[in-house]
Write a protein that holds these residues in place. Sequence first.
Motif, PDB file in Angstrom:
ATOM      1  N   LYS A  62       1.662   7.040  -6.699  1.00 21.33           N
ATOM      2  CA  LYS A  62       0.606   7.945  -7.151  1.00 21.33           C
ATOM      3  C   LYS A  62       0.843   9.378  -6.692  1.00 21.33           C
ATOM      4  O   LYS A  62       0.579  10.335  -7.424  1.00 21.33           O
ATOM      5  CB  LYS A  62      -0.742   7.440  -6.663  1.00 21.33           C
ATOM      6  CG  LYS A  62      -1.144   6.119  -7.325  1.00 21.33           C
ATOM      7  CD  LYS A  62      -2.583   5.727  -7.035  1.00 21.33           C
ATOM      8  CE  LYS A  62      -2.949   4.485  -7.813  1.00 21.33           C
ATOM      9  NZ  LYS A  62      -4.384   4.163  -7.731  1.00 21.33           N
ATOM     10  N   ARG A 119       1.132   4.762 -11.642  1.00 17.75           N
ATOM     11  CA  ARG A 119       2.430   4.256 -11.149  1.00 17.75           C
ATOM     12  C   ARG A 119       2.212   3.373  -9.915  1.00 17.75           C
ATOM     13  O   ARG A 119       2.477   3.768  -8.778  1.00 17.75           O
ATOM     14  CB  ARG A 119       3.334   5.450 -10.825  1.00 17.75           C
ATOM     15  CG  ARG A 119       4.808   5.088 -10.701  1.00 17.75           C
ATOM     16  CD  ARG A 119       5.491   4.893 -12.029  1.00 17.75           C
ATOM     17  NE  ARG A 119       6.876   4.444 -11.843  1.00 17.75           N
ATOM     18  CZ  ARG A 119       7.915   5.260 -11.701  1.00 17.75           C
ATOM     19  NH1 ARG A 119       7.741   6.578 -11.745  1.00 17.75           N
ATOM     20  NH2 ARG A 119       9.134   4.764 -11.539  1.00 17.75           N
ATOM     21  N   TYR A 120       1.719   2.164 -10.151  1.00 22.28           N
ATOM     22  CA  TYR A 120       1.429   1.275  -9.025  1.00 22.28           C
ATOM     23  C   TYR A 120       1.920  -0.154  -9.250  1.00 22.28           C
ATOM     24  O   TYR A 120       1.805  -1.004  -8.364  1.00 22.28           O
ATOM     25  CB  TYR A 120      -0.073   1.237  -8.744  1.00 22.28           C
ATOM     26  CG  TYR A 120      -0.919   0.712  -9.880  1.00 22.28           C
ATOM     27  CD1 TYR A 120      -1.123  -0.661 -10.048  1.00 22.28           C
ATOM     28  CD2 TYR A 120      -1.516   1.593 -10.784  1.00 22.28           C
ATOM     29  CE1 TYR A 120      -1.897  -1.138 -11.088  1.00 22.28           C
ATOM     30  CE2 TYR A 120      -2.289   1.117 -11.826  1.00 22.28           C
ATOM     31  CZ  TYR A 120      -2.480  -0.241 -11.972  1.00 22.28           C
ATOM     32  OH  TYR A 120      -3.244  -0.717 -13.017  1.00 22.28           O
ATOM     33  N   LYS A 164       0.826  -1.207   0.000  1.00 24.87           N
ATOM     34  CA  LYS A 164       0.000   0.000   0.000  1.00 24.87           C
ATOM     35  C   LYS A 164       0.863   1.261   0.000  1.00 24.87           C
ATOM     36  O   LYS A 164       0.578   2.232  -0.718  1.00 24.87           O
ATOM     37  CB  LYS A 164      -0.930   0.007   1.218  1.00 24.87           C
ATOM     38  CG  LYS A 164      -2.073  -0.997   1.144  1.00 24.87           C
ATOM     39  CD  LYS A 164      -2.944  -0.960   2.384  1.00 24.87           C
ATOM     40  CE  LYS A 164      -3.735   0.338   2.497  1.00 24.87           C
ATOM     41  NZ  LYS A 164      -4.684   0.298   3.644  1.00 24.87           N
ATOM     42  N   ARG A 189       2.341   1.841  -3.467  1.00 31.56           N
ATOM     43  CA  ARG A 189       1.337   2.364  -4.410  1.00 31.56           C
ATOM     44  C   ARG A 189       1.032   3.839  -4.133  1.00 31.56           C
ATOM     45  O   ARG A 189       0.935   4.640  -5.069  1.00 31.56           O
ATOM     46  CB  ARG A 189       0.060   1.536  -4.308  1.00 31.56           C
ATOM     47  CG  ARG A 189       0.158   0.174  -4.972  1.00 31.56           C
ATOM     48  CD  ARG A 189      -1.200  -0.484  -5.065  1.00 31.56           C
ATOM     49  NE  ARG A 189      -1.181  -1.668  -5.919  1.00 31.56           N
ATOM     50  CZ  ARG A 189      -2.263  -2.245  -6.423  1.00 31.56           C
ATOM     51  NH1 ARG A 189      -3.452  -1.725  -6.191  1.00 31.56           N
ATOM     52  NH2 ARG A 189      -2.167  -3.315  -7.183  1.00 31.56           N
ATOM     53  N   LYS A 190       0.902   4.179  -2.877  1.00 30.71           N
ATOM     54  CA  LYS A 190       0.595   5.580  -2.545  1.00 30.71           C
ATOM     55  C   LYS A 190       1.761   6.488  -2.909  1.00 30.71           C
ATOM     56  O   LYS A 190       1.563   7.595  -3.437  1.00 30.71           O
ATOM     57  CB  LYS A 190       0.250   5.731  -1.065  1.00 30.71           C
ATOM     58  CG  LYS A 190      -0.270   7.126  -0.703  1.00 30.71           C
ATOM     59  CD  LYS A 190      -0.771   7.188   0.718  1.00 30.71           C
ATOM     60  CE  LYS A 190      -1.429   8.547   1.003  1.00 30.71           C
ATOM     61  NZ  LYS A 190      -0.545   9.703   0.770  1.00 30.71           N
ATOM     62  N   GLY A 231      -1.726  -5.561 -10.957  1.00 30.71           N
ATOM     63  CA  GLY A 231      -0.633  -4.675 -10.578  1.00 30.71           C
ATOM     64  C   GLY A 231       0.655  -5.388 -10.227  1.00 30.71           C
ATOM     65  O   GLY A 231       1.610  -4.750  -9.757  1.00 30.71           O
TER      66      GLY A 231
END
Length: 403
Positions: free
Chosen positions: A128, A135-136, A121, A124-125, A173
């Motif tokens: 972004k 972009r994940y 997580k 991913r954050k 992903g």
Amino acid sequence: MDLKSTGKTKEEIKEMYNKYFYETFQRFDFIAEKGEDDYVIDETGKRYLDFMAGIAVNSAGHCNKKVVEAIMEQCQQMMHASNYCYTIPMVMLAQRICDAIGMEKIYFQNSGAEANEVMIKLARKYGKDNFGPNRYHIVTAKNSFHGRTLATLAATGQPGTAIQRNYDPMIPGFSYAEFNNVQAFADACTDDTIAIMVEPVQGEGGVIPATKEFLQGLRKLCDERNMLLLFDEVQTGWGRTGSLMAYMGYGVKPDCVSMAKAMGGGMPIGAMCTSAKLALTFGPGAHGSTYAGNPVACAASYAQIGEIIDQKLPENADKIGAYFREELLKLPCVKEVRGRGLMIGVEFNKDIATDVKYQSADEGLLITAVRPNVIRLVPPLNITEKECDEAFAILHKVVSKLV
């Protein structure tokens, strides 16, 4: 609670288990009633040399005195508080871990899978926040294992196996590349890739250590392409491979590392640690957990990590692991012995690993089988050559009968 206190027989306990539990493990035919240093003791008093260590958990031994004392003391003060409060065990543990392994921020979780989940997580954050909504993407290794939640399952590079089968569709992903092959990872990365995630030693994949060139190559690749390097050290962390964290023995620092198992001494706790680069990625509301950072689990972990450091268990793992690996080469039918420290895999020329596992238990030695032809040995890190010799003698007897 032991068998005597229930007023039931062993067979009655097994019948109750079969009635109420989903069976996802093929269990040994004994009741584990007590843990004592490097041994599990069953309902009859039989002692088993535990070279599973609760699956790489009891690294300072079963019921380590200082860990037990820390748990009992904390239970008398506070067993749980919400994360809206400051609690002393959480803060003290955070400092101990970050200072010991050279990281800047930490986030506690309750297990290894959760630690990997929050690491995914965070990546991913970060992608972004800094590069945009696409972009994940994360590249992991073939034959990796990162957990059994839906996200960590998708990250696990074992498509088509029982681990992933029947849980489709996988969360998108993720893609997989050949372990110990930097070029394969480079080829698997796209413009949308934000991170590479690997285990320094593949545990469930057959105990396959990464090469130094591989991890250093991944670090260089991530730096060149503005990607994060994530290490899953749920099993390798806290002395198992001969250094506090496996990456410290490779001379490579990740941007983020997950941990669990050995850090709790038997209590359920995990964590994710990051470099300063990721310090601002999470803020209020970005993630949460009711039990993460629980005072009792943190007190146990503080004591456990203290024992690992004070007893110099990583150094013992390095020394005894080298001795044990040499001895294991003398077993019949051995194709290869591999590993780092006291994370050891023995590959046989025949698919006998499961039989070796259960017949060794009958003889008083607990091990795991991670492939049809591979057994894994992850004993407590305080074992001696004498205990390795005892384990070897049992393995030699069992394997000799099977081949």
